[in-house]
Design a protein around this motif. Sequence first.
Motif, short mmCIF file in Angstrom:
data_model
loop_
_atom_site.label_atom_id
_atom_site.label_comp_id
_atom_site.label_asym_id
_atom_site.label_seq_id
_atom_site.Cartn_x
_atom_site.Cartn_y
_atom_site.Cartn_z
N LEU B 394 -22.45 -27.15 2.37
CA LEU B 394 -21.88 -26.42 1.49
C LEU B 394 -22.57 -25.47 0.88
CD1 LEU B 394 -19.68 -29.27 -0.82
CD2 LEU B 394 -18.89 -27.34 0.75
N MET B 395 -23.72 -25.37 0.85
CA MET B 395 -24.64 -24.17 0.13
C MET B 395 -24.91 -23.26 1.18
SD MET B 395 -26.51 -25.71 -3.04
CE MET B 395 -27.82 -26.75 -2.62
N ILE B 396 -25.43 -23.22 2.10
CA ILE B 396 -25.90 -22.24 2.92
C ILE B 396 -24.85 -21.07 3.15
CG2 ILE B 396 -27.00 -21.54 5.41
CD1 ILE B 396 -28.43 -24.02 5.09
N PRO B 397 -23.72 -21.05 3.45
CA PRO B 397 -22.72 -19.89 3.78
C PRO B 397 -22.82 -19.25 2.43
CG PRO B 397 -21.48 -22.04 4.31
CD PRO B 397 -22.87 -22.52 3.94
N PHE B 398 -22.76 -19.81 0.95
CA PHE B 398 -22.67 -19.13 -0.04
C PHE B 398 -24.04 -18.55 -0.43
CE2 PHE B 398 -18.62 -20.05 -1.48
CZ PHE B 398 -18.14 -21.25 -0.71
N LEU B 399 -25.02 -19.18 0.14
CA LEU B 399 -26.61 -18.64 -0.18
C LEU B 399 -26.58 -17.31 0.52
CD1 LEU B 399 -29.43 -19.19 -1.37
CD2 LEU B 399 -30.05 -20.16 0.87
N ILE B 400 -26.06 -17.33 1.72
CA ILE B 400 -26.08 -16.02 2.33
C ILE B 400 -25.46 -14.62 1.56
CG2 ILE B 400 -25.42 -14.43 4.41
CD1 ILE B 400 -25.41 -17.19 5.93
N PHE B 401 -24.36 -14.89 1.30
CA PHE B 401 -23.81 -14.04 0.06
C PHE B 401 -24.57 -13.82 -1.19
CE2 PHE B 401 -20.01 -12.80 2.08
CZ PHE B 401 -19.58 -13.75 2.98
N PHE B 402 -25.15 -15.02 -1.79
CA PHE B 402 -25.84 -14.85 -2.86
C PHE B 402 -26.96 -13.92 -2.79
CE2 PHE B 402 -27.08 -16.20 -7.09
CZ PHE B 402 -28.37 -16.33 -7.09
N LEU B 403 -27.81 -14.04 -1.58
CA LEU B 403 -28.96 -13.38 -1.37
C LEU B 403 -28.59 -11.66 -1.21
CD1 LEU B 403 -30.55 -15.69 1.35
CD2 LEU B 403 -31.36 -15.21 -0.94
N LEU B 404 -27.37 -11.51 -0.51
CA LEU B 404 -27.00 -10.35 -0.09
C LEU B 404 -26.74 -9.57 -1.66
CD1 LEU B 404 -24.79 -10.63 2.93
CD2 LEU B 404 -27.20 -9.29 2.66
N PHE B 405 -26.08 -10.28 -2.46
CA PHE B 405 -25.72 -9.73 -3.68
C PHE B 405 -26.95 -9.68 -4.67
CE2 PHE B 405 -21.57 -9.28 -3.89
CZ PHE B 405 -20.69 -10.39 -3.56
N MET B 406 -27.76 -10.54 -4.55
CA MET B 406 -29.09 -10.16 -5.16
C MET B 406 -29.86 -9.21 -4.78
SD MET B 406 -31.64 -13.53 -5.84
CE MET B 406 -33.30 -13.24 -6.81
N SER B 407 -29.70 -8.57 -3.62
CA SER B 407 -30.45 -7.45 -2.98
C SER B 407 -29.77 -6.28 -3.59
CB SER B 407 -30.43 -7.38 -1.68
OG SER B 407 -30.98 -8.45 -0.95
N ILE B 408 -28.52 -6.13 -3.87
CA ILE B 408 -27.92 -5.19 -4.03
C ILE B 408 -27.62 -5.04 -5.48
CG2 ILE B 408 -25.70 -3.69 -3.89
CD1 ILE B 408 -25.47 -4.91 -1.17
N GLY B 409 -27.38 -6.20 -6.25
CA GLY B 409 -27.21 -5.99 -7.46
C GLY B 409 -28.05 -5.38 -8.65
N PRO B 410 -29.20 -5.68 -8.78
CA PRO B 410 -30.25 -4.87 -9.38
C PRO B 410 -30.22 -3.64 -9.15
CG PRO B 410 -31.43 -6.83 -8.74
CD PRO B 410 -29.95 -6.68 -8.08
N ASN B 411 -29.88 -2.98 -8.10
CA ASN B 411 -29.79 -1.61 -7.91
C ASN B 411 -28.43 -0.87 -8.06
OD1 ASN B 411 -32.39 -1.65 -6.51
ND2 ASN B 411 -31.45 -2.73 -4.93
N LEU B 412 -27.45 -1.66 -8.71
CA LEU B 412 -26.21 -1.19 -8.86
C LEU B 412 -26.07 0.13 -9.76
CD1 LEU B 412 -23.66 -3.94 -9.19
CD2 LEU B 412 -23.62 -2.05 -7.64
N ASP B 413 -26.83 0.09 -10.77
CA ASP B 413 -26.49 1.41 -11.66
C ASP B 413 -27.25 2.69 -11.11
OD1 ASP B 413 -29.46 0.78 -14.02
OD2 ASP B 413 -29.12 -0.03 -12.07
N TRP B 414 -28.04 2.29 -10.13
CA TRP B 414 -28.70 3.55 -9.31
C TRP B 414 -27.53 3.97 -8.37
CZ3 TRP B 414 -33.83 5.63 -8.68
CH2 TRP B 414 -34.47 5.78 -9.83
N ILE B 415 -26.98 3.04 -7.72
CA ILE B 415 -26.02 3.16 -6.78
C ILE B 415 -24.79 4.32 -7.39
CG2 ILE B 415 -24.18 2.40 -5.18
CD1 ILE B 415 -25.89 -0.03 -4.78
N LYS B 416 -24.64 3.60 -8.55
CA LYS B 416 -23.46 4.55 -9.36
C LYS B 416 -23.66 6.07 -9.68
CE LYS B 416 -22.70 2.99 -13.65
NZ LYS B 416 -22.12 2.47 -14.80
#
Lengths: 173, 627, 122
Positions: B394-416
């Motif tokens: 149950l966790m691993i598929p979601f972990l994949i997305f979580f890791l991806l979001f965590m990579s991009i998330g903190p960079n969002l305001d700069w992307i913006k």
Amino acid sequence: MKNKILIILIIFFFIFCFIVLFKGLNNSNIYIPKLKSEKLLINFKSKELFSEIEISSDKLFIDSDFYILNIWSSWCLPCRDEHKFLMQLNKNSSLMIVGLNYKDKSINAKKFLNELGNPYSTILLDTDGTISIELGAYGVPETFLINDEKKIIKKIIGPINEQLINEINLMIK
Amino acid sequence: MLASQIGYYALIIGLFFSILILPVSIQNFYSNKNLDGRIFSISFLQFFLVFLSFLSLILSFVNSDFSNETVFNNSHTTKPLFYKISGTWGNHEGSLLLWLLVLTFFIFIFLIKSNNQPKKYRILTLLFQQIIIIGFFLFILITSSPFNYLFPVPKEGMGLNPILQDPALAIHPPILYLGYVGSSIIFSASLAGLVQNYISKSWAKHIKIWILTSWVFLTVGIMLGSIWAYYELGWGGFWFWDPVENVSLMPWLCLTALLHCILVLEKRSSLTSWTVILCIATFTLSMSGTFLVRSGILNSVHTFANDPSRGIFILIFLFILILISLVIFFIYHRENTKDVNKIYFFSKETSILINNWFVMYFLSVVLIGTVYPIFLEVMSGEKISIGPPFYLKLMIPFLIFFLLFMSIGPNLDWIKSKNLKIKYQLVLLFIISILISFLILKNKGLTSLNNTVLITAAFYLFSTTLKDFFSERFINYSQRVSHFGFSLLILSILFNSIFSSEIITNIKVGENFFYKGGTIKLVSIENKKVNNYESIIGNFRLIDNNNNLTILKPELRIYNTPNTSTSEADIKTTLFYDKFLVMNLVKGNEYFNIRYQVKYFMIWIWISTLLLALGGTLSVFRRVNEK
Amino acid sequence: MKIFKFFIIIILIFNFSNLNSQETDIELSTKISKNIRCLVCQGQSIYDSNSDFANSMKMVIDKKLKEGSTENEIYQYLKNQYGQWITYDPEFNKKTYILWILPLLIFLTGGLIILRKIIVIK
């Protein structure tokens, strides 16, 4: 309005949890599998303790109305306690008692029987414990009551005591 | 003997003071004066008396005073001093006393350190906390007193389980409890804040240190438990999804979500209701954990002695707390009418909301997996077991997305901000991650879609957090360190599970065992007698395919009190792998059953968890310095 | 958002199927024994336990693997003997629908709540 429904739902949810957890406290932690239907005794092959000849179990479980298959070892303390009940049961002529000696040394097994008596008509060896697993047993001591159709009608996990002896006696009348 | 008497009466007097503080505080609440000095004094006295009680228990253990029933049940004269002391909290009664100690200590610290907060808020926090404290006093005195008297006095104790005589396990409870109990302050403070309508930026700023401190202690506490499990139990594993482990993981997940939420609350005054819910939930999970572990309702290697009557007390106590928090929440929670309900998509709030979304999902998986068997058994009588396969699926598929979001998330305001450079960086790192993961897996022959995607995501997070260390823009150090630590943790765990190998065989003295990676030879067996056990040490020579020699000496210990035996693995640790050898007797003959494992990147798992905690610690110090 | 949820479902499906590379007998035996509960121990798998029951069970599993049984056949056999409790992987049957589906429902609910809070700037 939506808020009120939500509150009531949440309250009911927690009451439900409380009740379940409360009841859960009283449940035992030991798993004793319920016999859903009467299982057929499987066939197994093994060496006999005294003669060292390999015997097949289907040749053993014939001729009697009821059989007891008792798993025991010389190193198992509760097995010592229950042994006298087995000796008692032996007096019943409609009952044949077969022993399965579990993970034991033959010398010690024979010493045990010399000391406490031998209620078994045959004793088969289960030196690595795999036959017990194939029978669905947990360990020692464990006892199966089998009828003439080779169906397991009762399974006793742990040593036989006074109450269980009475239950067995009732079932074999 | 005297110590036990002092300990017992100190608790009684402590209970008296804990009740006395109620009218004093309530009176002060309604008056116009400042916070009453007497409140400080009484709460100090309360703490001091519990401390005295705890000290007397330690003394009883050190002196092997077997007239004390708890000492009798859990100690032995031949135990080394360090373990006599740590045995104080290694049992049910002593550990509850430790809970109470930390509860009373923290509320005192809270009072001292909150001088710049509104008086009524402080008093209410105290009152809510006192409910918990009084509950614990009663629980201990009524059902679990560590000061029961035994007569006639036995000459020797029942000893302590030798598996528990380990340094990591000795400090694991105190550190873990600092985390659990810290969440009690957060609970009380959030309820107080609700009543006073004080959930605001300044409240967030004030409570954040408590959240961080709790979180750091819980992280380290859980890590210590895992280290102990790895070295002492279970054959080289460090996490078993055992109910007791899950019970410590749940408040940690909740605190992680809360940690991120409080950041939003601090800067932008939104998500107030959700933050309060998380505060309540964290402590509720801690308390439920206490219930699940001590009541005998769950089946686990780690559970304390089972006693359903204690379980009933905790259950009722727990639900009273839940009832109080629900009532307060529904009466006092206010809809935020003035500030913005809607949040813009590419913003910090969004990434934090997504973080919370996933973390809550993981929490629900662990929670449901842990308690479902109880519910199923009560309702249908059927017993099922839930273990690693359930959680991982149950966790691993979601972990994949979580890791991806965590990579991009903190960079969002700069992307913006339409910064091209950062977009190129992110895409480039992503492509590199895919390539690297594919290469690694192809080498091992394990290229399945799952593995590739998982390692890619983990590597991507790793590289983006690493890049952040060199980035010119402002990211605070604590975030850099913690996020990097987390990425390293995931990566180490993944590599560990993919690359580790294991050999199991039976071997006797003088025999050589040949396998794909080399040979193992059991050279000799040494028998020794040490103070409270008999030791059998196996001398193993391992030679790998490159002719490197390793000597490993696993040990079997046979204790006399209690009559058990333990297997002590011998572990050679390097930066890249741990070589792990464990041996056991084969019943009835001269063979030994050995398990030899090469576990990759084990030490990085511990290092990365420490990094994770370090980031949180840095944040605490930064805040303390800001004041 | 819809594409997003679609991806989740795809990956879930992939996870539920067995995309395994070949494992040696020993690896398979280890894998299975990590999945089987030791019935006479307090919450350990037979891989973790050194009790008589666990050791005998491991031997039975090895024997069955040699005879050519697949992993699932072994789990079925043990479940018939000892009941569902012996495996750590709960089946997906009518008693465990809730177990598997509830977390996913929670995830979807969380997603919906968040969606309502967000507006997209054009």
